[in-house]
Enzyme design. Structure first.
Site, PDB file in Angstrom:
ATOM      1  N   GLU A  23       0.770  -1.276   0.385  1.00  0.00           N
ATOM      2  CA  GLU A  23      -0.248  -0.355  -0.298  1.00  0.00           C
ATOM      3  C   GLU A  23       0.431   1.575   0.355  1.00  0.00           C
ATOM      4  O   GLU A  23       0.336   2.142   0.540  1.00  0.00           O
ATOM      5  CB  GLU A  23      -1.131   0.145   1.278  1.00  0.00           C
ATOM      6  CG  GLU A  23      -1.881  -1.882   1.318  1.00  0.00           C
ATOM      7  CD  GLU A  23      -2.707  -1.184   2.636  1.00  0.00           C
ATOM      8  OE1 GLU A  23      -3.427  -1.041   2.808  1.00  0.00           O
ATOM      9  OE2 GLU A  23      -2.190  -2.315   3.335  1.00  0.00           O
ATOM     10  N   SER A 149      -6.560  -3.317   2.689  1.00  0.00           N
ATOM     11  CA  SER A 149      -6.780  -2.714   1.017  1.00  0.00           C
ATOM     12  C   SER A 149      -7.541  -3.444   0.795  1.00  0.00           C
ATOM     13  O   SER A 149      -7.294  -3.345  -1.123  1.00  0.00           O
ATOM     14  CB  SER A 149      -5.702  -1.565   0.908  1.00  0.00           C
ATOM     15  OG  SER A 149      -5.733  -0.615   1.912  1.00  0.00           O
ATOM     16  N   TYR A 219      -9.031   2.936  -4.414  1.00  0.00           N
ATOM     17  CA  TYR A 219      -8.282   4.419  -5.518  1.00  0.00           C
ATOM     18  C   TYR A 219      -8.261   4.726  -6.104  1.00  0.00           C
ATOM     19  O   TYR A 219      -7.032   4.881  -6.442  1.00  0.00           O
ATOM     20  CB  TYR A 219      -6.820   3.748  -4.440  1.00  0.00           C
ATOM     21  CG  TYR A 219      -6.438   3.024  -3.202  1.00  0.00           C
ATOM     22  CD1 TYR A 219      -6.819   3.815  -2.063  1.00  0.00           C
ATOM     23  CD2 TYR A 219      -6.485   1.595  -2.647  1.00  0.00           C
ATOM     24  CE1 TYR A 219      -7.601   4.130  -0.837  1.00  0.00           C
ATOM     25  CE2 TYR A 219      -6.225   1.639  -1.513  1.00  0.00           C
ATOM     26  CZ  TYR A 219      -6.729   2.166  -0.621  1.00  0.00           C
ATOM     27  OH  TYR A 219      -6.534   2.337   1.180  1.00  0.00           O
ATOM     28  N   ARG A 258     -11.443   2.922  11.161  1.00  0.00           N
ATOM     29  CA  ARG A 258     -12.751   2.141  10.536  1.00  0.00           C
ATOM     30  C   ARG A 258     -12.967   0.583  10.091  1.00  0.00           C
ATOM     31  O   ARG A 258     -11.933  -0.074  10.302  1.00  0.00           O
ATOM     32  CB  ARG A 258     -12.280   2.406   8.714  1.00  0.00           C
ATOM     33  CG  ARG A 258     -14.025   3.248   7.850  1.00  0.00           C
ATOM     34  CD  ARG A 258     -12.921   2.942   6.026  1.00  0.00           C
ATOM     35  NE  ARG A 258     -13.040   1.579   5.863  1.00  0.00           N
ATOM     36  CZ  ARG A 258     -11.799   1.413   5.424  1.00  0.00           C
ATOM     37  NH1 ARG A 258     -10.030   2.401   5.489  1.00  0.00           N
ATOM     38  NH2 ARG A 258     -10.982   0.203   5.030  1.00  0.00           N
ATOM     39  N   ASP A 260     -14.908  -2.301   8.811  1.00  0.00           N
ATOM     40  CA  ASP A 260     -15.822  -2.586   6.944  1.00  0.00           C
ATOM     41  C   ASP A 260     -17.032  -3.494   7.811  1.00  0.00           C
ATOM     42  O   ASP A 260     -17.029  -4.727   8.752  1.00  0.00           O
ATOM     43  CB  ASP A 260     -14.947  -3.040   6.066  1.00  0.00           C
ATOM     44  CG  ASP A 260     -13.863  -2.139   5.781  1.00  0.00           C
ATOM     45  OD1 ASP A 260     -14.370  -0.902   5.672  1.00  0.00           O
ATOM     46  OD2 ASP A 260     -13.060  -1.854   5.630  1.00  0.00           O
ATOM     47  N   GLU A 276     -13.764  -6.197   9.723  1.00  0.00           N
ATOM     48  CA  GLU A 276     -12.358  -6.278  10.154  1.00  0.00           C
ATOM     49  C   GLU A 276     -12.330  -4.785  11.025  1.00  0.00           C
ATOM     50  O   GLU A 276     -13.203  -3.841  10.163  1.00  0.00           O
ATOM     51  CB  GLU A 276     -11.022  -6.029   9.058  1.00  0.00           C
ATOM     52  CG  GLU A 276     -11.785  -5.436   7.875  1.00  0.00           C
ATOM     53  CD  GLU A 276     -10.458  -6.073   6.576  1.00  0.00           C
ATOM     54  OE1 GLU A 276      -9.460  -5.297   6.887  1.00  0.00           O
ATOM     55  OE2 GLU A 276     -10.395  -6.261   6.126  1.00  0.00           O
ATOM     56  N   ASN A 278     -10.117  -1.830  10.641  1.00  0.00           N
ATOM     57  CA  ASN A 278      -8.168  -0.560  10.147  1.00  0.00           C
ATOM     58  C   ASN A 278      -8.139   0.689  11.382  1.00  0.00           C
ATOM     59  O   ASN A 278      -9.068   1.666  11.524  1.00  0.00           O
ATOM     60  CB  ASN A 278      -8.823  -0.667   8.950  1.00  0.00           C
ATOM     61  CG  ASN A 278      -8.941  -0.934   8.126  1.00  0.00           C
ATOM     62  OD1 ASN A 278      -8.834  -1.958   7.076  1.00  0.00           O
ATOM     63  ND2 ASN A 278     -10.211  -1.057   7.385  1.00  0.00           N
ATOM     64  N   GLY A 282      -7.031   5.500   5.832  1.00  0.00           N
ATOM     65  CA  GLY A 282      -6.979   6.121   4.921  1.00  0.00           C
ATOM     66  C   GLY A 282      -6.893   7.456   4.527  1.00  0.00           C
ATOM     67  O   GLY A 282      -8.216   8.464   4.693  1.00  0.00           O
TER      68      GLY A 282
END
Length: 315
Positions: A23, A149, A219, A258, A260, A276, A278, A282
């Site tokens: 990443e 990601s 992205y 964050r 998900d 998950e 994070n 980002g």
């Protein structure tokens, strides 16, 4: 903070970005945006593209705080956090233990499921075993246990071109990782919730224009439609916000995180699963935390300042 476009006090900020994970490019984009925001806020900024001499670079910068804009290992797994602890530096986002647990999807389940947070059942499998047969009924998901990601994620269906069983020459994460986490595929909607400090901000539905919400969809502009706030039943929105905040607290996250989710509308609330958490979300122009912050009236610069304040205060 008085003026949300500018910090009350100038601080020396080292923005740590880049590195050598899968990443890297996303991290560089995040870091450059953060550095620009810090300069707008009136801070003294040093940009550091992490290499193996990162300890010397951080020592030379002598920052008041490090804004950790790294993604993946070693910036998200507790490694860089441990180094900064040794150097006596304050830094944004979560600490060593939380980072090490949250990047490991199996460890995350061991912490969160006993807290009543619903996550997909799954098990670790040797990649070699996939060539002999499926570990779960199709459709199922295979993913590395400690990548972010959606790096290395494969959805195995009856119609996928991987073969049945998976062929040795089929391209997929089994060719890159010796072990993978196998989970049942959850049909329905892709959702995500950002937590800032001690508040869940919003629910976003992610609608990829093709395939699933993979690395490219995350992205590449135009490959995913973001619906924020998501158009969901009130009870599903409330459950998402609560589960994300509960997970943030249970893991001991700091700053921003964050979470998900997948939600199968056919199952109602029982079809909502956290996938998950994070701990280094980002901060690019397409990233979800800045987007949800904007939806709550929080500018990018104010978001950056709040994360700096959190790091300086150790909260």
């Amino acid at each position: 903070m008085g003026n949300p476009a500018r910090g009350d006090t100038e601080v020396k900020v080292a923005v740590l970005m880049g590195g050598w994970s899968a990443e890297r490019e996303v991290s560089l984009t995040s870091g450059r945006g953060i550095a620009a925001a810090c300069r707008t806020l009136g801070h003294d900024v040093t940009e550091i593209d992490m290499d193996r001499n990162v300890a010397a670079a951080l020592t030379a910068a002598a920052p008041d705080v490090v804004f950790n804009a790294l993604h993946g290992t070693p910036g998200e797994d507790g490694s860089i956090q441990g180094l900064m602890d040794i150097l006596g530096l304050k830094y944004t986002h979560s600490g060593v233990t939380t980072s090490a647990i949250a990047i490991d999807k199996e460890l995350t389940k061991r912490i969160l499921v006993p807290q009543g947070i619903r996550m997909p059942a799954g098990r670790m499998v040797a990649s070699e075993s996939l060539y002999a047969g499926d570990p779960l009924p199709r459709p199922y998901v295979l993913k590395p246990v400690n990548e972010g990601s959606s790096v290395g994620v494969a959805i195995v269906t009856d119609t996928s071109n991987y073969g049945n069983p998976i062929a040795r020459d089929a391209a997929g994460p089994w060719a890159e990782f010796t072990e993978l986490l196998a989970e049942p595929f959850i049909a329905g909607k892709e959702l995500t919730v950002a937590v800032l400090g001690d508040e869940a901000l919003a629910v976003t539905e992610l609608q990829p224009t093709h395939g699933f919400y993979d690395y490219d969809s995350k992205y590449t502009d135009g490959l995913t439609v973001h619906v924020c706030p998501a158009e969901l039943p009130a009870e599903i929105t409330a459950s998402c916000l609560k589960m994300a905040l509960d997970a943030h607290r249970a893991l001991g996250c700091r700053g921003a995180s964050r979470s998900d989710f997948r939600w199968d509308p056919a199952q109602g609330e029982a079809g909502l699963y956290l996938l998950e958490v994070n701990t280094q979300p980002g901060m690019t122009p397409l990233s979800l935390v800045p987007e949800q912050a904007r939806a709550r009236g929080i500018s990018y610069e104010t978001l950056v300042q709040r994360l700096i304040d959190s790091a300086m205060e150790g909260t």
